[in-house]
Design an enzyme around this catalytic site. Sequence first.
Site, PDB file in Angstrom:
ATOM      1  N   HIS A 101       1.533   6.851   8.850  1.00  0.00           N
ATOM      2  CA  HIS A 101       2.487   7.634   8.055  1.00  0.00           C
ATOM      3  C   HIS A 101       2.053   9.098   7.921  1.00  0.00           C
ATOM      4  O   HIS A 101       2.878   9.945   7.600  1.00  0.00           O
ATOM      5  CB  HIS A 101       2.599   7.052   6.635  1.00  0.00           C
ATOM      6  N   GLU A 107      -0.300   2.660   7.083  1.00  0.00           N
ATOM      7  CA  GLU A 107      -0.392   3.767   6.118  1.00  0.00           C
ATOM      8  C   GLU A 107      -0.995   5.000   6.777  1.00  0.00           C
ATOM      9  O   GLU A 107      -0.566   6.120   6.538  1.00  0.00           O
ATOM     10  CB  GLU A 107      -1.208   3.373   4.881  1.00  0.00           C
ATOM     11  N   ALA A 149       0.843  -1.180   0.000  1.00  0.00           N
ATOM     12  CA  ALA A 149       0.000   0.000   0.000  1.00  0.00           C
ATOM     13  C   ALA A 149       0.887   1.242   0.000  1.00  0.00           C
ATOM     14  O   ALA A 149       2.098   1.132   0.173  1.00  0.00           O
ATOM     15  CB  ALA A 149      -0.882   0.019   1.247  1.00  0.00           C
TER      16      ALA A 149
HETATM   17  N1  B3K Z   1       5.915   3.715   1.564  1.00  0.00           N
HETATM   18  C1  B3K Z   1       5.339   2.636   0.803  1.00  0.00           C
HETATM   19  C2  B3K Z   1       6.339   1.804   0.091  1.00  0.00           C
HETATM   20  C3  B3K Z   1       6.744   2.332  -1.215  1.00  0.00           C
HETATM   21  C4  B3K Z   1       7.610   1.344  -1.951  1.00  0.00           C
HETATM   22  C5  B3K Z   1       8.165   1.934  -3.190  1.00  0.00           C
HETATM   23  N2  B3K Z   1       8.913   0.986  -3.996  1.00  0.00           N
HETATM   24  C6  B3K Z   1       4.490   1.756   1.643  1.00  0.00           C
HETATM   25  C7  B3K Z   1       4.788   1.753   3.073  1.00  0.00           C
HETATM   26  O1  B3K Z   1       5.829   1.371   3.534  1.00  0.00           O
HETATM   27  O2  B3K Z   1       3.965   2.218   3.805  1.00  0.00           O
HETATM   28 ZN    ZN Z   2       5.558   2.431   5.365  1.00  0.00          ZN
END
Ligand code: B3K
Ligand code: ZN
Length: 877
Positions: free
Chosen positions: A308, A305, A269
Amino acid sequence: MKDGQPSAIYLKDYQVPAFLIDKTELTFDLDESVTIVTSRLHMRRNPESKFRTSPLILDGGEDVKLIALAMDDYQLPPEEYRIQNHQIIITATADQFILTCETLIEPQNNTRLEGLYRSSSMFCTQCEAEGFRHITYYLDRPDVMSVFTTTIMADADKYPVLLSNGNEISRELNEDGKTVAVWHDPFPKPAYLFALVAGNLEVLEDTFVTQSNRTVELKIFTESHNIDKVDYSMDALKRSMKWDEEKYGREYDLDIFMIVAVDDFNMGAMENKGLNVFNSSCLLASPKTTTDDGYQRVEAVVAHEYFHNWSGNRVTCRDWFQLSLKEGFTVFRDQQFSSDMNSPVVKRIEDVSFLKTAQFAEDAGPMSHPVRPASFIEISNFYTLTIYEKGAEIVRMIHTLLGEALFRKGSDLYFDRHDGHAVTCDDFVQAMQDASGIDLSQFKRWYSQAGTPRLTVTGDYDKSAKTYKLTVSQMTPTTSNQPTKLPLFMPIRVGLLDTKGQALTVELDGESKTNHVLTLSKSEQVFEFFNVDEAPIPSLLRGFSAPVKLSYDYTVEQLAVLMSSDEDGFNRWSAAQELAVRELNALITQAKRNEPLSIESQLLVGFKHLLSDESLDKSMVSLILNLPSQAYLSEISDEVDPQAIKQARTYLKQLIAKALEQEFADCYERNNIALDYLPNAEQISQRQLKNVALSYWNESGSIAAKKAVLSQYHSADNMTDQFSALSIAVNTDHDDSTSMLEQFYDQWSHEALVVNKWLMLRAAQETEHGLEQIKALMSHNAFDLKNPNKVRAVLGGLGNSVSTFHDESGSGYAFLADQIIVLNKRNPQLASRLCTPLTRWRKMKPALSVLMQQQLERILMEELSKDVFEVVSKSLA
Ligand code: B3K
Ligand code: ZN
């Protein structure tokens, strides 16, 4: 690699950007043949850059065609800029200007699944890490943060839903039948957090009232056939929002939070600001189609997510070397959340077991790198278990060293100090140090030193003085590019037990208690406990307080005491694992020597007790009953013999199954109770234990067990029970397994995620004609090379099948290499991930090792993407 080799970039070369982009205005004219992207970038020279006259260099991609370029509305003629290595270079610029850039892209031909692409009938984006440059030319780096306004134009009938980050500020219908929607995100962000979605989607709506009483609209979008499977995700989202307010004081900041499910997605995700995009496998859940593990994954990924939004979006990374700043911290946060929602000890065992199997293997292999890497060729290769899982362990150690209250003070300071900025791992540790007053300077080595430290512990009891000395020494084996290693600073949680398993209250540094945290900082250190009434059994590294390999020379009796009595649940599991590992290693040695396998298993007494004591936590019992995996046993072997490991595991499982046949049957019957499905800890643990018991019972060869497998398969009203019964049947060659597999496919052929489980089970099946089966699966209607979930199901399944993958002819390796070569052109990120099993070649027994090496060399002869080149060349170096 045919042409010039891609080169590495280095952390030490970091420079602040020469230009900044205050505002980014984007217009997308979406169409199935060509999509036109127009950007207006409000740019200025960065006052903090020492390069006052450097040219403007914008990143692009081979798939982006430049149509027009203007500076402050002056169309730049070709002689005033150049395009080189997919970058636009403009030598002369004012200090402040608006750059307008029109580009043409073809999302329908984008098989890399980064940038703007199509999945089913929708348009969607994936920009982290460097996908935005495949949409338009930009300063595609995380320390360039800009306020985005996005206009989307698309056919109103085909794409009624048009989404981007932030809030929708206008929406109208054009006379040419296109909807024009405008979105504005007030929070400055790097381009990697940009997102756009257009499609004909259904939505589930809800609201959340924040701690300051603001009402946030929550919307989850899916294609219409999946909208009945997002209630659980919505619930998990609301629980995450509440938890982050309570645990970290973090409130959501926009008026709307959206999630969209897409089928074709390279990873789990993506946390785009206000518009998360999810692989449908991490969002959709229903009792009939999703296992308990699937539910727990959905809960964890939704939370991850969402978290984040603060740890990643409001405070982001200065450069991609700092990736663990957001990933390690956010994994730690999602682990804490899942632990609070379910059982803390079970969650910890699952996380550590994964770390010790997969991250330790990575750390010992050719792609070993520090949590903050010093260099990389392709950043996509660094979304690794080291960055994520070991990164989370580092944050957990800070939490252990500071304690809950000071850790919270540190995280508050971190968020306040750096809100709206792009920062480094050092900034994170500094905030923790400043808030707590605890010196973390030596601790920072965890970020720069690769490899798994080894701890050797010995104990010395002095009966007359009633003292007990623990001598702890540490050493980290060398890893690629890091020949010398320094001692690390780490917390080691310990307790002492008497021979009956009672916790001893003992004194260390003037404090008397049953549980102490030692802080290790030197290569060797002695810790002295006082008031120790008898020679104790040490319970070391409780809760896995540091990500290390620990060795202490326990007797079998001591392990049995720890397993049955330690107050630390994690160490009870750990002792059981150690006992099982010892027996399995003895059997593996016999198998390697082609001797008949035989052992007096010490596990039987403990297992018998576990199966009869109904007061125990059922998940814990299941975890202890599960023998160490093929992958874990490979990780701890000096020289891996997959067939011998498989033989040893099967032998020991059958031995236990036969000896405790009645106990397993009883345990199964006791726990085989019809329930209205709920994905809660209590029910999950009951199903877990029931299915582990069924698996052993079936392994005993009992006819009644075989009937129970079939009957559970047919009567199950949830995917956990149905799929467990199917897997047991398939993996033990049950008479009905073929018809069950056929029935399963017929029943679920319309549910893509269930079909993927079927693909994986069949691909991993240990059969004589495994490779033919894999090939048949890849030409099956249900297979699609464009869909990463399906590719991973089949080729991941292949990697798990000992007989097919590790066939001594090398045909399994050659087949995987063929697929990597094909995918290298279509989807480099996916291709590079598929290389992992081959990268372990140096640890394999010689006959297999050379065959794997040959395939890596064959891949290296091809014209390779940076992704595959980096992994393969480092593996062979
Ligand atoms: N930040 C994204 C991961 C992106 C990967 C790019 N190749 C998902 C996560 O770690 O939340
Ligand atoms: Zn992440």
